[in-house]
Enzyme design. Structure first.
Site, PDB file in Angstrom:
ATOM      1  N   GLY A  14       0.868  -1.183   0.000  1.00  0.00           N
ATOM      2  CA  GLY A  14       0.000   0.000   0.000  1.00  0.00           C
ATOM      3  C   GLY A  14       0.897   1.222   0.000  1.00  0.00           C
ATOM      4  O   GLY A  14       1.799   1.328   0.837  1.00  0.00           O
ATOM      5  N   ALA A  44       1.165   3.067   3.466  1.00  0.00           N
ATOM      6  CA  ALA A  44       1.861   2.305   4.504  1.00  0.00           C
ATOM      7  C   ALA A  44       3.337   2.112   4.142  1.00  0.00           C
ATOM      8  O   ALA A  44       4.219   2.190   5.007  1.00  0.00           O
ATOM      9  CB  ALA A  44       1.169   0.960   4.687  1.00  0.00           C
ATOM     10  N   GLU A  65      -4.395   6.807  -3.373  1.00  0.00           N
ATOM     11  CA  GLU A  65      -5.136   5.554  -3.220  1.00  0.00           C
ATOM     12  C   GLU A  65      -6.303   5.722  -2.251  1.00  0.00           C
ATOM     13  O   GLU A  65      -6.971   4.755  -1.904  1.00  0.00           O
ATOM     14  CB  GLU A  65      -4.201   4.413  -2.799  1.00  0.00           C
ATOM     15  CG  GLU A  65      -3.299   3.986  -3.944  1.00  0.00           C
ATOM     16  CD  GLU A  65      -2.374   2.824  -3.625  1.00  0.00           C
ATOM     17  OE1 GLU A  65      -2.235   2.448  -2.454  1.00  0.00           O
ATOM     18  OE2 GLU A  65      -1.781   2.298  -4.581  1.00  0.00           O
ATOM     19  N   ASN A 124       5.791  10.064 -11.069  1.00  0.00           N
ATOM     20  CA  ASN A 124       6.735   9.273 -11.854  1.00  0.00           C
ATOM     21  C   ASN A 124       6.613   9.723 -13.315  1.00  0.00           C
ATOM     22  O   ASN A 124       5.896  10.684 -13.618  1.00  0.00           O
ATOM     23  CB  ASN A 124       6.522   7.758 -11.656  1.00  0.00           C
ATOM     24  CG  ASN A 124       5.202   7.287 -12.234  1.00  0.00           C
ATOM     25  OD1 ASN A 124       4.525   7.998 -12.974  1.00  0.00           O
ATOM     26  ND2 ASN A 124       4.820   6.063 -11.899  1.00  0.00           N
ATOM     27  N   LEU A 149      12.262   8.970 -12.025  1.00  0.00           N
ATOM     28  CA  LEU A 149      12.528   8.514 -13.394  1.00  0.00           C
ATOM     29  C   LEU A 149      13.051   7.082 -13.426  1.00  0.00           C
ATOM     30  O   LEU A 149      13.710   6.675 -14.381  1.00  0.00           O
ATOM     31  CB  LEU A 149      13.550   9.448 -14.066  1.00  0.00           C
ATOM     32  CG  LEU A 149      13.121  10.924 -14.249  1.00  0.00           C
ATOM     33  CD1 LEU A 149      14.306  11.757 -14.739  1.00  0.00           C
ATOM     34  CD2 LEU A 149      11.958  11.015 -15.236  1.00  0.00           C
ATOM     35  N   ALA A 163      15.301   4.021 -13.240  1.00  0.00           N
ATOM     36  CA  ALA A 163      16.762   3.802 -13.286  1.00  0.00           C
ATOM     37  C   ALA A 163      17.526   5.064 -13.689  1.00  0.00           C
ATOM     38  O   ALA A 163      18.747   5.133 -13.523  1.00  0.00           O
ATOM     39  CB  ALA A 163      17.061   2.670 -14.255  1.00  0.00           C
ATOM     40  N   ASP A 197       7.881   4.511  -3.360  1.00  0.00           N
ATOM     41  CA  ASP A 197       7.482   4.821  -1.986  1.00  0.00           C
ATOM     42  C   ASP A 197       8.713   5.040  -1.107  1.00  0.00           C
ATOM     43  O   ASP A 197       8.700   5.878  -0.195  1.00  0.00           O
ATOM     44  CB  ASP A 197       6.616   3.684  -1.417  1.00  0.00           C
ATOM     45  CG  ASP A 197       5.352   3.487  -2.240  1.00  0.00           C
ATOM     46  OD1 ASP A 197       4.821   4.497  -2.759  1.00  0.00           O
ATOM     47  OD2 ASP A 197       4.922   2.329  -2.409  1.00  0.00           O
ATOM     48  N   GLY A 233       9.524  -7.315  -2.584  1.00  0.00           N
ATOM     49  CA  GLY A 233       8.437  -6.753  -1.791  1.00  0.00           C
ATOM     50  C   GLY A 233       8.564  -5.253  -1.604  1.00  0.00           C
ATOM     51  O   GLY A 233       9.538  -4.633  -2.052  1.00  0.00           O
TER      52      GLY A 233
HETATM   53  O1  RIB Z   1       3.814   1.535  -4.762  1.00  0.00           O
HETATM   54  C1  RIB Z   1       3.712   0.147  -4.591  1.00  0.00           C
HETATM   55  C2  RIB Z   1       2.409  -0.178  -3.924  1.00  0.00           C
HETATM   56  O2  RIB Z   1       1.362   0.155  -4.810  1.00  0.00           O
HETATM   57  C3  RIB Z   1       2.199  -1.627  -3.606  1.00  0.00           C
HETATM   58  O3  RIB Z   1       2.693  -1.974  -2.330  1.00  0.00           O
HETATM   59  C4  RIB Z   1       0.713  -1.819  -3.774  1.00  0.00           C
HETATM   60  O4  RIB Z   1       0.041  -2.133  -2.598  1.00  0.00           O
HETATM   61  C5  RIB Z   1       0.206  -0.523  -4.388  1.00  0.00           C
HETATM   62  O5  RIB Z   1      -0.401   0.291  -3.453  1.00  0.00           O
END
Ligand code: RIB
Length: 316
Positions: A38, A41, A139, A185, A222, A224, A253, A288
């Site tokens: 997310g 998070a 989101e 992005n 951007l 890489a 993130d 992940g």
């Molecule tokens: O930016 C990556 C995230 O986008 C993933 O963890 C997924 O949950 C989406 O929210």
């Protein structure tokens, strides 16, 4: 608290596959894992891992994924008193495919993230009293995010706004204010300026153009190629170190979370972008989203490596 995140929490179901299937095609993947994610998070975990006092405001469902997400945030040191368990919703889910080049494709089912509402904003307002930076993404409902950005302005809190996923409607005027740092992005900035940013020159032009629309600063992710930033008339691209990428989920993130953490330490914007680039580069070396967020020592070591490379490259 120094950073407060108003955003989403999803459980990521990540399938590894040599390539993405074409329309109507079935292909064989190599693994599947569930991992905490997310955008909201993830950004909270990224900031907290850098030693920044961080709070999260959002919702999960009353299910096993919700408990796991709460635990993941708390384990990273994030204050979860503003994370509500919504008994009428299921936890948000992200179905993610990662290919052999570490690229990803994501479909989100919002679940409890869609239940975030006015009472969560009330909680956010309390958190803003003790925060220096608000991190938002798209989101959650766009009108709520715009309201959060307005509330931050009223409290003199700087906002880092990640316009992802790209909205179907124009970005509200709240995002083009001096207290906002916009972090699109490539795809997102192309939608905003209406041209390709495939060249460094066009990326810099787009970053400057967005600041001219009123946003205090822009940091364009951007991939890489690094991060192109501008706080006014000029733009610069900070290049990442060479890394072996295994999974790009959550790399953006990591950039946002590290930018926030660095700005709470009153570092110059250029230095904060270097932290952000280092964090993003380290995040792609691990699978992940939340599990991949680097810690402070790792980021500082990477920044110092980047500084040495820059010094070596600029020698006559
Ligand atoms: O930016 C990556 C995230 O986008 C993933 O963890 C997924 O949950 C989406 O929210």
């Amino acid at each position: 608290m120094s950073v407060v995140v108003f955003g989403s929490a999803n459980m990521d179901i990540i399938v590894r596959s040599p390539r993405f299937p074409a329309a109507g095609e079935t292909i064989i993947g190599s693994s599947v894992h569930t991992m905490p994610g997310g955008k909201g998070a993830n950004q909270a975990v990224a900031a907290a891992r850098l030693g920044c006092r961080t709070a999260f405001v959002g919702r999960v469902g009353a299910d096993a994924f919700g408990s796991e997400l709460r635990r993941s945030l708390a384990d990273a040191g994030v204050d979860v008193s503003g994370l509500r368990t919504d008994s009428r919703s299921e936890t948000g889910i992200a179905c993610i495919v990662v290919d052999d080049t570490a690229e990803n494709r994501i479909i989100i089912v919002a679940g409890a993230n869609d239940a975030v509402g006015g009472d969560d904003l009330d909680w956010l307002r309390i958190e803003l009293h003790r925060s220096r930076i608000l991190l938002v993404q798209l989101e959650l409902r766009l009108d709520l995010v715009a309201e959060a950005v307005r509330a931050a302005a009223a409290e003199d809190v700087r906002v880092i706004a990640d316009p992802a996923p790209a909205p179907l409607e124009p970005l509200p005027k709240e995002f083009f204010q001096p207290h906002v740092v916009l972090t699109p992005n490539e795809t997102e900035i192309e939608a905003l300026v209406g041209y390709s940013v495939a060249t460094d020159e066009s990326a810099c032009r787009a970053a400057v153009e967005l600041t001219a629309r009123g946003t205090g600063a822009v940091a364009v992710k951007l991939g890489a190629r690094g991060v192109c930033w501008s706080t006014g008339d000029v733009a610069e691209i900070v290049r990442p170190p060479a890394v072996v990428a295994v999974d790009s989920v959550g790399a953006g993130d990591a950039v946002n979370g590290a930018l926030a953490a660095a700005l709470t330490e009153d570092l110059p914007f250029r230095t904060a972008v270097r932290w952000a680039v280092a964090a993003g580069a380290l995040a792609v070396t691990r699978p992940g989203a939340q599990p991949a967020m680097p810690n402070r020592q790792e980021v500082l070591a990477c920044v110092s490596e980047m500084d040495q490379t820059t010094a070596r490259d600029s020698r006559p």
